[in-house]
Every structure is written in structure tokens, then in C-alpha cells.
Design a protein around this motif. Structure first.
Motif, PDB file in Angstrom:
ATOM      1  N   TYR A   1      -2.912  -2.441  -4.249  1.00  0.00           N
ATOM      2  CA  TYR A   1      -3.406  -1.081  -4.035  1.00  0.00           C
ATOM      3  C   TYR A   1      -2.902  -0.634  -2.661  1.00  0.00           C
ATOM      4  N   THR A   2      -2.200   0.483  -2.618  1.00  0.00           N
ATOM      5  CA  THR A   2      -1.578   0.913  -1.360  1.00  0.00           C
ATOM      6  C   THR A   2      -2.274   2.146  -0.802  1.00  0.00           C
ATOM      7  N   PHE A   3      -2.251   2.253   0.531  1.00  0.00           N
ATOM      8  CA  PHE A   3      -2.895   3.354   1.229  1.00  0.00           C
ATOM      9  C   PHE A   3      -1.931   3.884   2.300  1.00  0.00           C
ATOM     10  N   GLY A   4      -1.921   5.221   2.478  1.00  0.00           N
ATOM     11  CA  GLY A   4      -0.984   5.809   3.423  1.00  0.00           C
ATOM     12  C   GLY A   4       0.456   5.535   2.987  1.00  0.00           C
ATOM     13  N   TYR A   5       1.252   4.986   3.910  1.00  0.00           N
ATOM     14  CA  TYR A   5       2.639   4.632   3.605  1.00  0.00           C
ATOM     15  C   TYR A   5       2.756   3.180   3.145  1.00  0.00           C
ATOM     16  N   GLY A   6       1.647   2.622   2.640  1.00  0.00           N
ATOM     17  CA  GLY A   6       1.613   1.206   2.285  1.00  0.00           C
ATOM     18  C   GLY A   6       2.614   0.783   1.232  1.00  0.00           C
ATOM     19  N   ARG A   7       3.029   1.685   0.356  1.00  0.00           N
ATOM     20  CA  ARG A   7       3.977   1.286  -0.692  1.00  0.00           C
ATOM     21  C   ARG A   7       5.300   0.800  -0.116  1.00  0.00           C
ATOM     22  N   PHE A   8       5.628   1.270   1.094  1.00  0.00           N
ATOM     23  CA  PHE A   8       6.877   0.825   1.710  1.00  0.00           C
ATOM     24  C   PHE A   8       6.738  -0.563   2.344  1.00  0.00           C
ATOM     25  N   MET A   9       5.526  -1.119   2.329  1.00  0.00           N
ATOM     26  CA  MET A   9       5.312  -2.483   2.796  1.00  0.00           C
ATOM     27  C   MET A   9       5.580  -3.509   1.694  1.00  0.00           C
ATOM     28  N   LEU A  10       5.625  -3.053   0.426  1.00  0.00           N
ATOM     29  CA  LEU A  10       5.760  -3.969  -0.698  1.00  0.00           C
ATOM     30  C   LEU A  10       7.198  -4.435  -0.895  1.00  0.00           C
ATOM     31  N   ASP A  11       7.349  -5.680  -1.333  1.00  0.00           N
ATOM     32  CA  ASP A  11       8.630  -6.177  -1.829  1.00  0.00           C
ATOM     33  C   ASP A  11       8.682  -5.804  -3.309  1.00  0.00           C
ATOM     34  N   GLN A  12       9.307  -4.669  -3.606  1.00  0.00           N
ATOM     35  CA  GLN A  12       9.222  -4.131  -4.966  1.00  0.00           C
ATOM     36  C   GLN A  12       9.900  -5.022  -6.006  1.00  0.00           C
ATOM     37  N   ASP A  13      10.771  -5.921  -5.581  1.00  0.00           N
ATOM     38  CA  ASP A  13      11.398  -6.824  -6.540  1.00  0.00           C
ATOM     39  C   ASP A  13      10.364  -7.717  -7.226  1.00  0.00           C
ATOM     40  N   ARG A  14       9.179  -7.839  -6.654  1.00  0.00           N
ATOM     41  CA  ARG A  14       8.131  -8.683  -7.233  1.00  0.00           C
ATOM     42  C   ARG A  14       7.168  -7.903  -8.131  1.00  0.00           C
ATOM     43  N   PHE A  15       7.424  -6.592  -8.311  1.00  0.00           N
ATOM     44  CA  PHE A  15       6.508  -5.767  -9.088  1.00  0.00           C
ATOM     45  C   PHE A  15       7.225  -5.139 -10.284  1.00  0.00           C
ATOM     46  N   LEU A  16       6.443  -4.832 -11.324  1.00  0.00           N
ATOM     47  CA  LEU A  16       7.002  -4.296 -12.559  1.00  0.00           C
ATOM     48  C   LEU A  16       7.504  -2.869 -12.359  1.00  0.00           C
ATOM     49  N   PRO A  17       8.767  -2.596 -12.691  1.00  0.00           N
ATOM     50  CA  PRO A  17       9.329  -1.259 -12.441  1.00  0.00           C
ATOM     51  C   PRO A  17       8.845  -0.197 -13.411  1.00  0.00           C
ATOM     52  N   ASP A  18       8.195  -0.597 -14.523  1.00  0.00           N
ATOM     53  CA  ASP A  18       7.718   0.391 -15.489  1.00  0.00           C
ATOM     54  C   ASP A  18       6.197   0.391 -15.606  1.00  0.00           C
ATOM     55  N   PHE A  19       5.513  -0.272 -14.680  1.00  0.00           N
ATOM     56  CA  PHE A  19       4.059  -0.353 -14.761  1.00  0.00           C
ATOM     57  C   PHE A  19       3.402   1.028 -14.699  1.00  0.00           C
ATOM     58  N   GLY A  20       3.832   1.853 -13.770  1.00  0.00           N
ATOM     59  CA  GLY A  20       3.209   3.157 -13.587  1.00  0.00           C
ATOM     60  C   GLY A  20       3.377   4.070 -14.771  1.00  0.00           C
ATOM     61  N   ILE A  21       4.611   4.246 -15.237  1.00  0.00           N
ATOM     62  CA  ILE A  21       4.871   5.189 -16.310  1.00  0.00           C
ATOM     63  C   ILE A  21       4.291   4.697 -17.637  1.00  0.00           C
ATOM     64  N   ARG A  22       4.421   3.403 -17.926  1.00  0.00           N
ATOM     65  CA  ARG A  22       3.916   2.898 -19.205  1.00  0.00           C
ATOM     66  C   ARG A  22       2.386   2.940 -19.247  1.00  0.00           C
ATOM     67  N   THR A  23       1.733   2.546 -18.165  1.00  0.00           N
ATOM     68  CA  THR A  23       0.273   2.568 -18.124  1.00  0.00           C
ATOM     69  C   THR A  23      -0.242   3.994 -18.247  1.00  0.00           C
ATOM     70  N   ALA A  24       0.446   4.928 -17.608  1.00  0.00           N
ATOM     71  CA  ALA A  24       0.042   6.333 -17.709  1.00  0.00           C
ATOM     72  C   ALA A  24       0.155   6.836 -19.143  1.00  0.00           C
ATOM     73  N   LEU A  25       1.265   6.532 -19.808  1.00  0.00           N
ATOM     74  CA  LEU A  25       1.447   6.998 -21.184  1.00  0.00           C
ATOM     75  C   LEU A  25       0.423   6.382 -22.130  1.00  0.00           C
ATOM     76  N   ASN A  26      -0.032   5.167 -21.819  1.00  0.00           N
ATOM     77  CA  ASN A  26      -1.047   4.512 -22.653  1.00  0.00           C
ATOM     78  C   ASN A  26      -2.457   5.013 -22.379  1.00  0.00           C
ATOM     79  N   THR A  27      -2.679   5.688 -21.258  1.00  0.00           N
ATOM     80  CA  THR A  27      -4.034   6.100 -20.901  1.00  0.00           C
ATOM     81  C   THR A  27      -4.231   7.614 -20.903  1.00  0.00           C
ATOM     82  N   LEU A  28      -3.156   8.382 -20.960  1.00  0.00           N
ATOM     83  CA  LEU A  28      -3.257   9.848 -20.955  1.00  0.00           C
ATOM     84  C   LEU A  28      -3.364  10.414 -22.372  1.00  0.00           C
TER      85      LEU A  28
END
Length: 547
Positions: A94-121
């Protein structure tokens, strides 16, 4: 009396499955961070990481100070924090402020946001959509609706649009509110307490794994993320080789997310950090590399730096900022935002079926000349080719004869070449890649449509034709014009007729089919033609405009 839970807005990221790590800090990019243990429930496992607050002077302060009495002293503060929660053998960030730029994105799912949104909207509750369109050039677009709407309101072209982010209302039974999701990040609001993050994180993992999105959004799989790691490695090598030889034909650079361009002051790259470019183009990056050989690690370690007007610096992996298109023997792949996308086979079959309907023109054209000059390959420019073809085949030369129309944003050509049989010929080099060819097909469509619909355009076109020969204005009657009298001919320099359609870049095929369908529905005949290259001696003057 129950106490109402606080209303909190959160941004969540989900780690890739089977990610090994010794410490939660492994999920962060390099940097010095304060960290805090979590209090409360024994079941809540995780840690908070905070980046030290920075103060920076807005870039516009010196300019203001140069014109006032005294000295204006201002500063902006930026805060960054990441809360990492361990649950179900995964890590939710869970990121706050500019926290997303602290993450090593190679360790996170690149489609998590869009797929989860489509499944919940709810599919009919969309308020905004972000899409990545591969057209004459790669374009990112954000469209907002005045009220909650279904996806068809947003004008999405399922043949070439990649859905990157959506915003809307939750389905019945889902307690989240103000849902949006794009690529890695899923954003939502909810009435929760800190200890509820265990259950919330479990729900997020469950929502991601669902496939309910296919009921209303099945088209998003026309262009889907590639998951075969072996194939990704092969494609990465093709990309590396293209950059190594500085081949920018099917390569571009772009900010990997939608940015507010009016707030951006410039860009720079790892190898030329001190040089801030006002625009973002791939040639500036390629030139910064010098003659060094490039490895994949180089691309992933290099950074694109984006500076805003308040002197804040945001950096992105150069690899994640590249756009690249590659077609092998069976499939087409594109790289965007650090992910390889694979085009659905059924979609390709339908596209090839549509291409087969487009006939090869009966017109004859001379070959296009190429030669070697000072150890560099040269090819005849479009302008020189058009002049030569007009003379050899007695076609009328309209190249560069621009006409203003009230229905277009800029002056356009009626065509490059025209015949006495009302064939409107549009010419473009294949070497321009997907962008140039897509422009060719759009150019032919726009010119033909304007010719039929705009009487003032026809009046000006008739003047251009009379300047060539006094009676040529009869080819474009001022009144009573009929689209069925005209043939739009697309001429591609560099491929002969046997390969002109099959050798087109994938998204250029899509744009050709779209132009064909739109023009034939309006009554035009549409054909395509190709001419091969012919090796010749260098022209007498090497100062001419070679392409």
C-alpha cells in the motif's frame, strides 16, 4: 454504541507469485528508508517504510525573482511511504504520497490493477478510461464521461486499443468505493481500520484471480500480456539488437504512464543526465549511447528522468519507457510499459481475412532507386520518386500542393499523384515503419472524405488542377460529385505487389483495413500497390533529399 470506521483511500500492489525474499525491503528499489514495525494484531505481518521528506524550490521561482523587488523564497515538500503486508504467501504493498516510486516494480504483477478493477467494477458505471492506442504513433489517452457509462460510450477501438486503466463504481456485494485500476496499481476507498488490512488484502488477491471480467470485457484479451518467459527473453534480444544498431524504425520512447504535460519541464537519460531535453524522442536516447554495445541489463538499469515545474524528479526504467513492435513467423508482439503483449491468434485470422478483400491496383509504377553513398545506404525520397513517376507514367503531380479545409486541423494534399481516370494515389516509403504507413492510410481516407464532403475544398482543389493543365478541373466537379467515380490507391515504396500486404507491420494492417472499410462504405474503390527497390548508381548530386 458502535464507532464508525474511518474512511480511507488506498493504492495497492500485489507481488508476483512464488517471489523469494530474505527481507521485506527486497520489494523496494534502492535507497535509504526509515522502517517501522506494526502494532496491534499478531496476525498482521508487515512493515512500514518511509523516505525522508525533501524540500525543493519550484523551477519558476528564479524567473519571478528576476522581475520583483526582494527575494521570493518558496519550497515544496514531497512525502513517500510504503506499507508492506504479508498475507497468503504474497505481499500486498500500500503506497502513500510518492511511495509507488519506492517499489521494485519487477517484483509486482503488471496487470494487478487493471484486472482487479475489471473484476470489481460494474461494466455500466465507468467514469474514465485510459487507453494505449497503437496508430500512426503510440498514443496514450484518458477519456472522462459526465456520468457513469458503459464502455461503448468511450469510443474504444477493440482492434488497436489496449485498456490501461478504468474508474467506476463497485459491483453489488463489494464494499469498496471509488474504484480505479491501471496496470500495477488498484485504487479504492473503504471504511476500514488498520487491522482490517489482513481481510482487505485477502480480498484483493481473490478479486485478482477471478475471470468475471470476461463477461463484459472479453475484448481486452485481443491484445494480452505475454506470460511465456522464454519467449520474452527471445523478444528482449530482438529489442536489444535493434537498439544496438540504432534502428529506430519500430522503436519509440514514451512516458510509461499518462502525465500532465503542462506540468513537465523536460527529460533526460542516464548517459546524458545533465542534458535536459524539452521533448521526448528515441533519437536523443540512442545518441546518448555513443558507440557502446548495449545489453539488456543496460536497458533495465538506464533511467528516463522526468522533471516537473516544481523541480521534482521522477524516474522510470528506460526499458519500461520503450515501445517496440516485432512480428515473427506466426505472431505479433509489442513491448509497452515494460511488458510484452501478444496479439490473439483469432484476431489475426480475422485481420488477414479482411486484408484479402483489398485488391492490388492495376496501375504500373517505376521501381524506387537506392544506392550507397559514403558507406551509407540511401534511397530515393518520396518527392523525387513522385516527380519521376509523374513523368514516366504521365500522372499528374499533386505532391506538396496543400489545400486548406474547414474540416481538418491543417492543410492537406488531394493526393500525391492522380490519373485521368480519377485514381487518387498516395505514396509512402515502407522504411518509415508502422507510424509512417499508418499515416499513409489515414491520409488517403481523410483526403477522400474531405473531397466528397467539403465544397470549398473542391473549389480550391480545382484551382490546383488548373495550374497543372487548364482542363484538369473536370476531374473534381464542383457540384454533383460521386464517390463511386474515384479509386483511392495506396502505393508503398519498398515492397513489390507479391508482399506489399503481408509485409506490413501489424498495426499498419489494422489501419489499412479500417481505411478500406470506411472508404468502401462511402462508395470509393480502394486498392493497394507496391514497388520494389532497384540498385542504381548514385545520382549526379548527392545533396538531393534522399530518404
Amino acid at each position: 454504541m458502535s464507532v464508525e470506521k474511518p474512511y480511507v483511500s488506498l493504492k495497492a500492489f500485489l507481488s508476483k507469485p512464488d517471489t523469494e525474499y530474505d527481507d521485506l525491503e527486497n520489494f523496494l528499489s534502492s535507497g535509504n528508508y526509515q522502517n517501522f514495525e506494526l502494532s496491534g494484531s499478531e496476525n498482521l505481518s508487515g512493515r512500514l517504510y518511509v523516505k525522508a521528506t525533501e524540500e525543493k524550490q519550484p523551477t519558476w521561482t528564479p524567473f519571478i525573482n528576476s522581475g520583483i523587488t526582494g527575494n521570493l523564497e518558496l519550497s515544496n515538500r514531497s512525502s513517500s511511504a510504503v506499507l508492506l503486508i504479508e498475507v497468503n504467501d504474497r505481499v500486498v504493498a500500500y503506497t502513500f504520497g510518492y511511495g509507488r516510486f519506492m517499489l521494485d516494480q519487477d517484483r509486482f504483477l503488471p496487470d494487478f490493477g487493471i484486472r482487479t478493477a475489471l473484476n470489481t467494477l460494474r461494466h455500466d458505471s465507468l467514469k474514465s478510461v485510459d487507453i494505449f492506442t497503437v496508430d500512426r504513433s503510440a498514443v496514450q489517452k484518458r477519456t472522462q464521461a459526465v456520468r457513469s457509462s458503459s464502455v461503448d460510450v468511450f469510443g474504444i477501438d477493440v482492434s488497436k486499443d489496449i485498456l490501461r486503466a478504468v474508474t467506476g463504481n463497485a459491483k453489488e456485494g463489494i464494499s469498496f468505493q471509488s474504484i480505479s485500476g491501471g496496470d500495477y496499481v488498484y485504487s479504492f476507498s473503504a471504511y476500514i481500520e488498520f487491522e482490517d488490512l489482513i481481510e482487505t488484502s485477502q480480498s484483493l488477491i481473490s478479486y485478482y484471480t477471478e475471470e468475471s471480467y470476461k463477461e463484459q470485457f472479453s475484448w481486452v484479451d485481443n491484445i494480452r500480456r505475454l506470460k511465456n518467459d522464454t519467449k520474452k527473453s527471445e523478444l528482449d534480444e530482438v529489442l536489444r539488437a535493434a537498439i544496438d544498431v540504432k534502428n529506430a524504425t519500430d522503436l519509440a520512447i514514451t512516458a510509461p504512464e499518462v502525465v500532465s504535460w503542462d506540468k513537465i519541464s523536460g527529460f533526460s537519460f542516464t548517459r546524458s543526465k545533465d542534458t535536459v531535453y524539452p521533448t521526448l524522442i528515441i533519437e536523443d536516447y540512442l545518441n546518448s549511447l555513443g558507440d557502446d554495445s548495449i545489453t539488456l541489463n543496460t536497458l533495465k538499469n538506464h533511467k528516463l528522468f522526468i522533471y516537473d515545474l516544481d523541480s521534482n524528479e521522477v524516474q522510470h526504467s528506460l526499458y519500461k519507457s520503450l515501445y517496440f513492435e516485432h512480428t515473427d513467423a506466426s505472431k505479433t508482439f509489442i513491448l509497452f510499459s515494460g511488458d510484452w503483449f501478444e496479439i490473439d491468434n483469432d484476431f489475426i485470422v480475422e485481420l488477414d481475412r479482411a486484408l484479402a478483400q483489398i485488391q492490388i491496383s492495376d496501375l504500373e509504377f517505376p521501381t524506387v532507386h537506392n544506392w550507397t553513398h559514403e558507406d551509407k545506404e540511401k534511397i530515393e525520397s518520396e518527392g523525387d520518386y513522385n516527380e519521376r513517376a509523374a513523368i514516366l507514367k504521365s500522372y499528374h503531380l499533386l505532391d506538396k500542393k496543400l489545400i486548406q479545409s474547414r474540416t481538418t486541423t491543417s492543410a492537406i494534399e488531394l493526393c500525391d499523384l492522380m490519373t485521368d481516370d480519377k485514381q487518387l494515389i498516395h505514396v509512402k516509403h515502407k522504411k518509415g515503419g508502422s507510424s509512417g504507413l499508418s499515416h499513409l492510410f489515414a491520409q488517403g481516407y481523410v483526403a477522400a472524405e474531405v473531397t466528397i464532403s467539403d465544397r470549398e475544398f473542391r473549389k480550391k482543389a480545382r484551382i490546383k488542377l488548373r495550374s497543372i493543365r487548364s482542363d484538369l478541373d473536370s476531374l473534381i466537379p464542383l457540384n454533383g460529385i460521386s464517390s463511386s467515380d474515384y479509386e483511392v490507391v495506396y502505393l508503398v515504396l519498398g515492397d513489390d505487389n507479391s508482399t506489399v500486404k503481408s509485409a506490413l507491420p501489424f498495426f499498419s494492417k489494422i489501419n489499412l483495413v479500417k481505411a478500406y472499410e470506411n472508404l468502401t462504405q462511402k462508395g470509393f474503390k480502394v486498392t493497394i500497390c507496391g514497388v520494389a527497390k532497384e540498385r542504381r548508381e548514385p545520382p549526379a548530386s548527392t545533396d538531393e533529399n534522399e530518404a
